[in-house]
Design an enzyme around this catalytic site. Structure first.
Site, PDB file in Angstrom:
ATOM      1  CB  ILE A  67      75.456 -53.654 -16.268  1.00  0.00           C
ATOM      2  CG1 ILE A  67      76.277 -52.870 -15.242  1.00  0.00           C
ATOM      3  CG2 ILE A  67      74.081 -53.020 -16.445  1.00  0.00           C
ATOM      4  CD1 ILE A  67      76.456 -51.405 -15.558  1.00  0.00           C
TER       5      ILE A  67
ATOM      6  CB  THR B   9      76.700 -60.247 -22.824  1.00  0.00           C
ATOM      7  OG1 THR B   9      77.997 -60.027 -23.402  1.00  0.00           O
ATOM      8  CG2 THR B   9      75.664 -60.339 -23.923  1.00  0.00           C
ATOM      9  N   GLY B  10      77.845 -57.888 -20.331  1.00  0.00           N
ATOM     10  CA  GLY B  10      78.806 -57.777 -19.227  1.00  0.00           C
ATOM     11  C   GLY B  10      78.111 -57.938 -17.887  1.00  0.00           C
TER      12      GLY B  10
ATOM     13  CB  CYS C 145      77.196 -47.328 -10.024  1.00  0.00           C
ATOM     14  SG  CYS C 145      78.972 -47.107 -10.192  1.00  0.00           S
TER      15      CYS C 145
ATOM     16  CG  ASN D 165      79.160 -51.776  -8.598  1.00  0.00           C
ATOM     17  OD1 ASN D 165      79.070 -52.724  -7.822  1.00  0.00           O
ATOM     18  ND2 ASN D 165      79.804 -51.864  -9.752  1.00  0.00           N
TER      19      ASN D 165
END
Lengths: 345, 306
Positions: free
Chosen positions: B26, B23-24, B138, B278
Site C-alpha cells: 500500500i 513501505t509495504g 479494501c 484492492n
C-alpha cells in the site's frame, strides 16, 4: 493417530445441518470406540456459518457444548480459517473446552496462520497448522510453508487434499518432504474424489505422517473423506496401532449412516470431475444447486472453476461461472475438452 | 464530484507536503500516486527496516526516506499537511496519538477503528481539518457503496460481505490484521446500512496467475426484485467508477429474498497489475481525501491573501 473430522468436515455433506441429537449421538459413539480426537464445527470452521458457505443448524456454542458433554475420553478439536473466524472465536472455543485447534490456510499462505497460532500458544492451547488445497503447491514449497507453521509454534503441521486430486505417490512425496523439514507430527487429510482416500492415507502414514484424518462413512465435503471405519483396520493390518476398537468404530459408522441424512457421499460424476479439476470439495453442493436449475452441466462448472483455481471460501464465483456458461450456450455441450486433458497435470 | 481534476490547481504555495508511513504494497502504491498528483508532494517515506525494498524504491523515486518510522515524521521541522498511515492497525493507534497535537490530517489505511470513515461514493471525500480519516478496508471500500444503496432501497435484514484478495498483494500487515479487518469491515457495514446483523469475510487466494480483487455482497432482503437490484447495483457502480474506473458488477441475482451482488475491481493505469484492485480502490480514495484537503487549504490561502 487417527483424527475424526466427521462432525466438522461431514457438515458439508448435510449442508451444515447437524443438530444436537446427531452431534451428541455420534460423539458418544466415537468416544466409546476410543477415537482419540473428535473435531466439531461448521464445515469451514469456527465463525463460518454464513450465506456464502451455508448456515449451520446450530450455533458454534451449542455444537461445542454438546460435543464436550458427550466426550468422556476423546479430546475435542476445532478448526479455524483466518479471515473467516477470529481470535474471539478461538477464545470462546477454548472456554468451551476445545483441547486442540487447527488453523487452516491455503497451500502457500502459512503466514496467515502466524497470529492465531501465536494467540493459542500464549494461552497454552495445542495448535496445529494445516495447508489446504495442497495439490496447488509443489512438495518443496509445502515443506517450506510447513516449516514456517512449526516456527510459529504449531504442535503439528500438515496438508489437506481439499480437492481430492492427489494420488498415493503425490501424497508420499509431499508428506515425505514435510516430515524432512519439521520435528513435529505431520498431518494428512484426504478426500475420496478419485477413490484414493484410504490408499492416500496409508501412503501418508508410510511416508511419516503421525496424524491421519478420517470421517465415519466418509461423511465429508465433495465425494467424502477417508472412511474412518475402513482406515482403522487398514492401518492396524499394516502395522500402525490406532488404539481404536474395531467394533466400536463400526458401530459409530452405523450410527452416522442411520442418523445423518442424506446418504453418505461417494465419487459420483460431480465428485470425480471435481477431483480431476482440483476444485475444493466443499463447492460440490453449491455447484449442483446453481448449475442444475440453469440447465448447465455441473461437470463444465467444475472444470471452469478448476481453471480459475478457486479455493475454499470463494463460493461466490460459482454464480458467475454458471451464468457465463449458460449465456455462452455451452450448457451441456462439454466444451471443456482442453481443460479435461490438463485436469490431472 | 469525486475527481479533483478540473478544479483549482495548486496556488502559489504549490503542492502540500505529505508523508507516507509504511513501505509495504500500500505504501509503495501511495508513493507513486503522490508522484502523479498536482496537489501533493512526497516529503517523507518512513519505514522501520532500512533494507526494505519499499524504502529503496521510494528513494529511487526521489523521495526523502527514513527507517525511523513515526519518529522521523515527528522530527520534521514543519508538520506535514497530510500523513498516510499504511502500517498496521496496532501501530495506528499510537501514530494517531502522537500526531494529534500537530494538527496534521492523518489518513488511515489500516483496519483500525479510529477516525471518521470515508467511502467516497457515499460520504464524499471532504476530510475534517485535522485528526484522523479511516478508509476502513479494501473490502469495505468495495462493498459499502452497494450495501448502502441496497439498504436504502430494500428491507435489508442481514448483510454479509466476502472479499478475495490475491496473495501477492496481501502484505504482512494485512496478514497479521485479519481479525481487525473482519471486525472493522463488519462494523462499517452496519454503520452505513443500519443493519445490525452484519458479517465480513476475507479470502487470500493462492491462484497463479493472481485472482482479480473481488467482493460479494449477500443480503437477506424480503421482496427484493431482481431488476431493481440490478438497477441499484448498476447506478452504484457508475458512481464508484468516478474515482475507481475498474469497478464493475459481475454478477447480480435476487430470488426468495436473497440478494447477491458481486463486484470486481481491476487496477487502472500502468503502475499496479490489473488484479490489484484492492490497492487501487483504497489508495485512490486515500489520495482523493488528501487532495481535497490540499485544495481546501489552497482556497483558504487565496481568501486570506485576497
Amino acid at each position: 493417530m487417527v483424527h475424526d473430522a466427521t462432525l466438522r468436515d461431514g457438515q458439508h455433506a448435510v449442508a451444515h445441518r447437524l443438530g444436537v441429537a446427531e452431534l451428541r449421538g455420534y460423539a458418544e459413539a466415537a468416544d466409546a470406540a476410543g477415537v482419540p480426537v473428535v473435531e466439531v464445527g461448521h464445515g469451514l470452521g469456527l465463525g463460518a456459518s454464513s450465506l456464502q458457505a451455508g448456515r449451520a443448524a446450530v450455533s458454534d456454542d451449542v455444537m461445542l457444548s454438546t460435543v464436550r458433554e458427550a466426550l468422556r475420553h476423546s479430546r475435542m478439536a476445532v478448526f479455524l480459517l483466518p479471515g473467516w473466524g477470529t481470535s474471539a472465536d478461538l477464545d470462546r472455543a477454548v472456554a468451551h473446552g476445545a483441547d486442540v485447534v487447527r488453523i487452516g490456510v491455503h497451500c502457500t499462505e502459512a503466514t496467515l496462520a502466524e497470529r492465531h497460532i501465536g494467540h493459542l500458544r500464549e494461552r497454552g492451547t495445542e495448535a496445529y497448522g494445516v495447508l489446504m488445497m495442497s495439490h496447488m503447491a509443489s512438495p518443496g514449497r509445502l515443506a517450506e510453508e510447513a516449516a514456517l507453521l512449526a516456527e510459529y509454534g504449531a504442535s503439528g503441521v500438515g496438508i489437506m487434499d481439499s480437492a481430492g486430486h492427489l494420488l498415493p505417490d503425490d501424497v508420499a512425496e509431499r508428506i515425505g518432504a514435510i516430515a524432512g523439514a519439521v520435528d513435529v507430527p505431520v498431518v494428512f487429510h484426504g478426500h475420496d474424489n478419485l477413490g484414493c482416500a484410504v490408499a492416500n492415507s496409508l501412503a501418508a502414514a508410510r511416508a511419516g505422517a503421525g496424524v491421519v484424518d478420517a470421517c465415519a462413512r466418509g461423511f465429508g465435503a465433495g465425494a467424502g473423506n477417508t472412511r474412518l471405519e475402513v482406515l482403522v483396520p487398514v492401518l492396524e493390518r499394516t502395522g500402525f496401532a490406532t488404539g481404536v476398537d474395531l467394533y466400536g468404530v463400526l458401530d459409530a459408522a452405523e450410527f452416522a449412516g442411520r442418523a445423518f441424512v442424506p446418504a453418505p457421499p461417494f465419487p459420483d460424476s460431480a465428485g470425480i470431475v471435481g477431483g480431476l479439476a482440483g476444485v475444493v470439495a466443499a463447492f460440490r453442493q453449491h455447484v449442483l444447486r446453481h448449475a442444475l436449475p440453469a440447465g448447465v452441466d455441473p461437470r463444465d462448472v467444475f472444470f471452469e472453476l478448476g481453471r480459475r483455481q478457486a479455493v475454499a471460501g470463494q463460493e461466490d464465483l460459482i454464480v458467475d461461472v454458471v451464468a457465463e456458461l449458460s449465456s455462452s450456450g455451452r450448457a451441456r455441450t462439454g466444451a471443456h475438452a482442453d481443460e479435461r486433458k490438463e485436469g490431472t497435470a | 464530484m469525486l475527481s479533483t481534476s478540473g478544479e483549482h490547481v495548486p496556488g502559489a504555495g504549490g503542492p502540500v507536503r505529505v508523508a507516507v508511513l509504511g513501505t509495504g504494497v500500500i505504501g509503495q502504491d501511495l508513493v507513486s500516486r503522490i508522484g502523479r498528483s498536482p496537489w501533493l508532494r512526497c516529503g517523507l517515506v518512513a519505514g522501520r527496516d532500512p533494507d526494505s525494498p519499499g524504502l529503496r524504491r521510494a528513494a529511487e523515486r526521489g523521495c526523502p526516506t527514513s527507517a525511523d518510522g513515526i519518529r522521523a515524521v515527528l522530527a520534521s521541522e514543519e508538520p506535514f499537511a497530510v500523513v498516510f498511515d499504511a502500517t498496521s492497525a496496532l501501530s495506528h493507534a499510537e501514530h494517531a496519538r502522537l500526531l494529534a497535537p500537530l494538527g496534521t490530517l492523518l489518513v488511515d489505511l489500516t483496519p483500525s477503528r479510529l477516525g471518521r470513515t470515508v467511502v467516497p461514493a457515499v460520504t464524499g471525500v471532504t476530510p475534517p481539518d485535522s485528526g484522523s480519516v479511516s478508509l476502513i478496508s479494501c473490502g469495505g471500500q468495495a462493498a459499502i457503496p452497494v450495501v448502502h444503496a441496497l439498504a436504502r432501497r430494500f428491507d435489508v435484514r442481514y448483510v454479509e460481505v466476502v472479499s478475495t484478495v490475491a496473495s501477492v498483494v496481501a502484505g504482512r500487515a494485512t496478514r497479521l490484521n485479519l481479525d481487525e479487518y473482519v471486525a472493522t469491515t463488519a462494523e462499517a457495514v452496519t454503520a452505513f446500512s443500519g443493519v445490525s446483523d452484519a458479517k465480513a469475510i476475507l479470502n487470500i487466494s493462492p491462484a497463479v496467475p493472481p485472482a482479480v480483487f473481488r467482493t460479494a455482497v449477500h443480503a437477506v432482503a424480503p421482496g427484493a426484485d431482481p431488476d431493481e437490484v440490478r438497477a441499484v447495483a448498476g447506478e452504484t457502480a457508475e458512481r464508484v467508477r468516478a474515482f475507481a474506473p475498474g469497478y464493475r458488477v459481475v454478477a447480480c441475482t435476487a430470488s426468495d429474498g436473497r440478494v447477491v451482488v458481486c463486484v470486481e475491481v481491476t487496477a487502472a493505469g500502468d503502475v499496479l497489475p490489473a488484479y490489484a484492485g484492492n490497492l487501487d480502490i483504497i489508495d485512490a480514495a486515500a489520495v482523493l481525501v488528501a487532495e481535497r484537503h490540499a485544495a481546501r487549504a489552497a482556497a483558504g490561502a487565496e481568501v486570506v491573501s485576497a
